[in-house]
Design a protein around this motif. Sequence first.
Motif, PDB file in Angstrom:
ATOM      1  N   PRO A 116       0.816  -1.263  -0.209  1.00  0.00           N
ATOM      2  CA  PRO A 116      -0.061   0.043   0.086  1.00  0.00           C
ATOM      3  C   PRO A 116       0.702   1.234   0.179  1.00  0.00           C
ATOM      4  CG  PRO A 116       0.293  -0.752   2.358  1.00  0.00           C
ATOM      5  CD  PRO A 116       0.794  -1.726   1.295  1.00  0.00           C
ATOM      6  N   HIS A 117       2.367   0.953   0.164  1.00  0.00           N
ATOM      7  CA  HIS A 117       2.883   2.541   0.497  1.00  0.00           C
ATOM      8  C   HIS A 117       2.894   3.325  -0.708  1.00  0.00           C
ATOM      9  CE1 HIS A 117       4.408  -0.583   3.295  1.00  0.00           C
ATOM     10  NE2 HIS A 117       4.160   0.068   4.224  1.00  0.00           N
ATOM     11  N   VAL A 118       3.237   2.872  -1.878  1.00  0.00           N
ATOM     12  CA  VAL A 118       3.158   4.027  -2.971  1.00  0.00           C
ATOM     13  C   VAL A 118       1.987   4.186  -3.275  1.00  0.00           C
ATOM     14  CG1 VAL A 118       3.793   4.073  -5.610  1.00  0.00           C
ATOM     15  CG2 VAL A 118       5.489   3.001  -3.961  1.00  0.00           C
ATOM     16  N   THR A 119       0.826   3.565  -3.488  1.00  0.00           N
ATOM     17  CA  THR A 119      -0.500   3.887  -3.728  1.00  0.00           C
ATOM     18  C   THR A 119      -1.002   4.968  -2.618  1.00  0.00           C
ATOM     19  OG1 THR A 119      -1.309   1.908  -2.829  1.00  0.00           O
ATOM     20  CG2 THR A 119      -0.751   1.894  -5.330  1.00  0.00           C
ATOM     21  N   ASN A 120      -0.748   4.524  -1.450  1.00  0.00           N
ATOM     22  CA  ASN A 120      -1.210   5.722  -0.311  1.00  0.00           C
ATOM     23  C   ASN A 120      -0.562   7.028  -0.471  1.00  0.00           C
ATOM     24  OD1 ASN A 120      -2.664   3.638   0.853  1.00  0.00           O
ATOM     25  ND2 ASN A 120      -1.081   3.243   2.461  1.00  0.00           N
ATOM     26  N   GLU A 121       0.726   6.947  -1.083  1.00  0.00           N
ATOM     27  CA  GLU A 121       1.402   8.421  -1.026  1.00  0.00           C
ATOM     28  C   GLU A 121       0.556   8.907  -2.336  1.00  0.00           C
ATOM     29  OE1 GLU A 121       4.208  11.146  -0.217  1.00  0.00           O
ATOM     30  OE2 GLU A 121       3.927   9.211   0.793  1.00  0.00           O
ATOM     31  N   ILE A 122       0.225   8.267  -3.438  1.00  0.00           N
ATOM     32  CA  ILE A 122      -0.486   8.894  -4.671  1.00  0.00           C
ATOM     33  C   ILE A 122      -1.827   9.543  -3.918  1.00  0.00           C
ATOM     34  CG2 ILE A 122      -1.609   8.484  -6.655  1.00  0.00           C
ATOM     35  CD1 ILE A 122       0.661   6.357  -7.298  1.00  0.00           C
ATOM     36  N   LYS A 123      -2.610   8.664  -3.036  1.00  0.00           N
ATOM     37  CA  LYS A 123      -4.055   8.872  -2.754  1.00  0.00           C
ATOM     38  C   LYS A 123      -3.832  10.388  -1.731  1.00  0.00           C
ATOM     39  CE  LYS A 123      -5.012   4.800  -1.235  1.00  0.00           C
ATOM     40  NZ  LYS A 123      -5.704   3.626  -0.488  1.00  0.00           N
ATOM     41  N   ASP A 124      -2.855  10.270  -1.033  1.00  0.00           N
ATOM     42  CA  ASP A 124      -2.431  11.348  -0.013  1.00  0.00           C
ATOM     43  C   ASP A 124      -2.394  12.576  -1.157  1.00  0.00           C
ATOM     44  OD1 ASP A 124      -2.805   9.802   2.049  1.00  0.00           O
ATOM     45  OD2 ASP A 124      -0.598   9.670   2.427  1.00  0.00           O
ATOM     46  N   PHE A 125      -1.539  12.499  -2.184  1.00  0.00           N
ATOM     47  CA  PHE A 125      -1.686  13.751  -3.045  1.00  0.00           C
ATOM     48  C   PHE A 125      -2.970  13.918  -3.743  1.00  0.00           C
ATOM     49  CE2 PHE A 125      -1.319  14.882  -7.574  1.00  0.00           C
ATOM     50  CZ  PHE A 125      -0.831  16.040  -7.416  1.00  0.00           C
ATOM     51  N   LEU A 126      -3.736  13.069  -4.037  1.00  0.00           N
ATOM     52  CA  LEU A 126      -4.787  13.373  -4.539  1.00  0.00           C
ATOM     53  C   LEU A 126      -5.772  14.130  -3.695  1.00  0.00           C
ATOM     54  CD1 LEU A 126      -5.609  10.002  -6.201  1.00  0.00           C
ATOM     55  CD2 LEU A 126      -5.238  12.311  -7.637  1.00  0.00           C
ATOM     56  N   ALA A 127      -5.855  13.784  -2.336  1.00  0.00           N
ATOM     57  CA  ALA A 127      -6.541  14.548  -1.543  1.00  0.00           C
ATOM     58  C   ALA A 127      -6.332  15.880  -0.896  1.00  0.00           C
ATOM     59  CB  ALA A 127      -6.614  13.671  -0.073  1.00  0.00           C
ATOM     60  N   ILE A 128      -5.021  16.372  -1.491  1.00  0.00           N
ATOM     61  CA  ILE A 128      -4.843  17.661  -0.870  1.00  0.00           C
ATOM     62  C   ILE A 128      -5.863  18.793  -1.545  1.00  0.00           C
ATOM     63  CG2 ILE A 128      -3.012  19.489  -1.225  1.00  0.00           C
ATOM     64  CD1 ILE A 128      -0.959  17.409  -1.579  1.00  0.00           C
ATOM     65  N   GLY A 129      -6.170  19.563  -0.852  1.00  0.00           N
ATOM     66  CA  GLY A 129      -7.122  20.685  -1.149  1.00  0.00           C
ATOM     67  C   GLY A 129      -8.429  20.218  -1.532  1.00  0.00           C
ATOM     68  N   ASP A 130      -8.828  19.140  -1.058  1.00  0.00           N
ATOM     69  CA  ASP A 130     -10.114  18.226  -1.199  1.00  0.00           C
ATOM     70  C   ASP A 130     -11.604  19.377  -0.802  1.00  0.00           C
ATOM     71  OD1 ASP A 130     -12.292  16.003   0.336  1.00  0.00           O
ATOM     72  OD2 ASP A 130     -11.451  16.013  -1.613  1.00  0.00           O
ATOM     73  N   ASP A 131     -11.196  20.221   0.107  1.00  0.00           N
ATOM     74  CA  ASP A 131     -12.274  21.104   0.392  1.00  0.00           C
ATOM     75  C   ASP A 131     -12.197  22.548  -0.203  1.00  0.00           C
ATOM     76  OD1 ASP A 131     -10.058  21.779   1.939  1.00  0.00           O
ATOM     77  OD2 ASP A 131     -11.102  22.141   3.804  1.00  0.00           O
ATOM     78  N   GLU A 132     -11.304  22.794  -1.040  1.00  0.00           N
ATOM     79  CA  GLU A 132     -11.170  23.794  -1.585  1.00  0.00           C
ATOM     80  C   GLU A 132     -12.188  24.243  -2.800  1.00  0.00           C
ATOM     81  OE1 GLU A 132      -7.030  24.590  -2.423  1.00  0.00           O
ATOM     82  OE2 GLU A 132      -6.410  24.368  -0.473  1.00  0.00           O
TER      83      GLU A 132
END
Length: 547
Positions: A116-132
């Motif tokens: 899960p480590h690489v895919t989790n890093e990608i998902k964390d990137f995708l979630a940046i600014g989720d509420d903006e």
Amino acid sequence: MARYIFITGGVVSSLGKGLASAALGALLQARGYTVRLRKLDPYLNVDPGTMSPFEHGEVFVTDDGAETDLDLGHYERFTGVSARRTDSISSGRIYSNVLEKERRGDYLGKTIQVIPHVTNEIKDFLAIGDDEVDFQLCEIGGTVGDIEGLPFFEAIRQFTHERPRGQCILMHLTLLPYLAASGELKTKPTQHSVKELQSIGLAPDVLVCRSEHPIPEREREKIALFCNVRKEAVIAAYDLKSIYEAPLAYHREGLDQAVLDAFGISPAPKPNLSRWHDVMDRMNNPEGEVKIAVVGKYTQLEDAYKSIAEALTHGGMANRVKVRAEWVSSELFEREDPAPFLEDFDAILVPGGFGERGTEGMIAAAKFAREHKVPYLGICLGMQLAVIEASRNVAQVTNAGSEEFDHEAGNKRFTPVVYHLKEWVQGNRVVERKITDEKGGTMRLGAYTAHLQPGSLVSDVYGATEIEERHRHRYEVDTAFRDKLESCGLCFSGMSPDGRLPEIVEWKDHPWFIGVQFHPELKSKPFQPHPLFAGFVKAAVESARLV
């Protein structure tokens, strides 16, 4: 919480995912939504900063100093939303982040794996600014089936399932090739591309099909049936005369409506497309034409100067003229007199670049523009070479040159009018660099303030005495030569706030000759042309009328 649109491509590369993403973002804005666009690149470079322009095209720079893919330029030009460092990521950056965490012990001794480590890093990137914003549009570089893109596709699959139902959709671009021998559009490549997506757990909600010919109703129904999408979600994407037709063309085909339907948004707000109708009116109904020579070192690949090409078009829109830009290799003028080649042009632009190759030809172009009173715009290296030309031929510093060229040659040949930038202020900290540092990320990058001299040509162009522009360079003009050059008529009309770094030069006795250390083309938009390009094209129009 934002809704997510993931944009993927299949069959072949260069189908126009970046343009489709930008156009869709503009259409959603026209309906009153807020958007942010992002690019996920599978290549292993940390960023494109050290890539050759021939390899990857232009490097686009954001206000916060990120070196990114040129698609972010499309995003900005179509939406007006300034890109940020968090809007671009590569496999190289993802793996670099994971390995840094592993070295720090953040994973508590676990075995590090793609899942899960690489895919989790990608998902964390995708979630940046989720509420903006209302919509996040995320384009994945390359095509489905590329081995290096698999972690991104897997991360998207996980991300989609972890979000509430109906919050994420997938838009897939494919090619419908036309076989002249049989007179048919072939749907099989699109079917195989969608099948490839389905095999990794993803299914498109909207299909955008590039085609040179209209898609018959029968083929549209066939694609919908075999690719498991609604017929209304099969969108035709035809070749266009101008990229700025894309928002109106995609709207006519129903792309924005298909996307909103996929999210279940009904009734959908009506779009206000007046901005794009005005852009196309200015493009399609010019009141004249000017010829501008772009004298550079990467002219074999227009994508190397993509933002400059677009900014010239925007300058033409501002003046209601068609700009015919011709790309001229600067190396030509190292063998030939530039006069026969340049005398028919209404203006000359010398863009940025790195290294000594071709620079003597650019210097010759700057000299021609100065002596013949031809409007001139020098950008980054184009400004530095204009200063070197003035030093050699007006201020009598006969061996004026750049420390960059001496460094390449391994010996001292020049009196460096341009020197390696060793220290500068960024925000509230001092940045220090050595000429031997690694190349990646060691330049003066991003937005910096400049103070303009009141009454100067450039302050009139901007209508201001303080500006903020984006930079990307390692070398600066030496202020030790300022007094000598200004006594000859070359005015240092823009400086950094501390007065140490020249930002703009201009000739006092010239109709329009400006050199800038920054890259104004990066902030130009079709509905908001950059003042320097609007002014430059206006000067070209006036130059043409004098002939």
